[in-house]
Each structure stands twice: as C-alpha cells, then as structure tokens.
Design a protein around this motif. Sequence first.
Motif, short mmCIF file in Angstrom:
data_model
loop_
_atom_site.label_atom_id
_atom_site.label_comp_id
_atom_site.label_asym_id
_atom_site.label_seq_id
_atom_site.Cartn_x
_atom_site.Cartn_y
_atom_site.Cartn_z
N LEU A 29 58.53 82.71 31.35
CA LEU A 29 58.97 83.96 31.97
C LEU A 29 59.69 84.81 30.94
N SER A 30 59.11 85.92 30.67
CA SER A 30 59.68 86.89 29.75
C SER A 30 59.23 88.25 30.24
N PRO A 31 60.07 89.26 30.13
CA PRO A 31 59.65 90.58 30.59
C PRO A 31 58.33 91.04 29.98
N SER A 32 58.05 90.61 28.78
CA SER A 32 56.79 91.01 28.16
C SER A 32 55.58 90.39 28.86
N ASN A 33 55.79 89.37 29.68
CA ASN A 33 54.68 88.75 30.42
C ASN A 33 54.34 89.52 31.69
N PHE A 34 55.31 90.20 32.28
CA PHE A 34 55.02 90.89 33.54
C PHE A 34 55.19 92.40 33.49
N ILE A 35 55.77 92.93 32.43
CA ILE A 35 55.83 94.38 32.26
C ILE A 35 54.67 94.75 31.34
N THR A 36 53.60 95.13 31.94
CA THR A 36 52.38 95.41 31.18
C THR A 36 52.40 96.82 30.60
#
Length: 71
Positions: A29-36
Amino acid sequence: MDYKNFFKVIKLLSLNSVIEPVWIDWALLSPSNFITVELLHQFHQFTWDHDVKQYVTILGVNELNFYFSII
C-alpha cells in the motif's frame, strides 16, 4: 521517546504529531499504487477549471499573475 518534549517542540513549530505515514507498515500500500495518472489529471483539471476561474473573478488577472510570478 520523551513525549512531553516532543509535543512542546511540534507545538512551537506548528506541526502535528504525525511522524510516519499510516500506511508505513502495510504491505503493497502506497499512494502511488492507488493514485493513478488519470486521477491526478482529474484533480488538476478540477482545480484549474474551478478554483482558478474563481480566483480570477475575485482577485483579477493582474493580481493572480503577480502571485504566480513570485512563486
């Protein structure tokens, strides 16, 4: 950790007490995984289309250009 001293220092610096992000121990889980890229584009487009138009209405073009020039 000396919490009393810690809270004194962060209060002086006007910070909150968050040292590490909540997700630091969560695997995968990292913001770069879900903030496309598409989501970032939508945020940018909304901000530019909505907020900046209101800033121009409130401040005027010259004043807004001045603020952008000093950034």
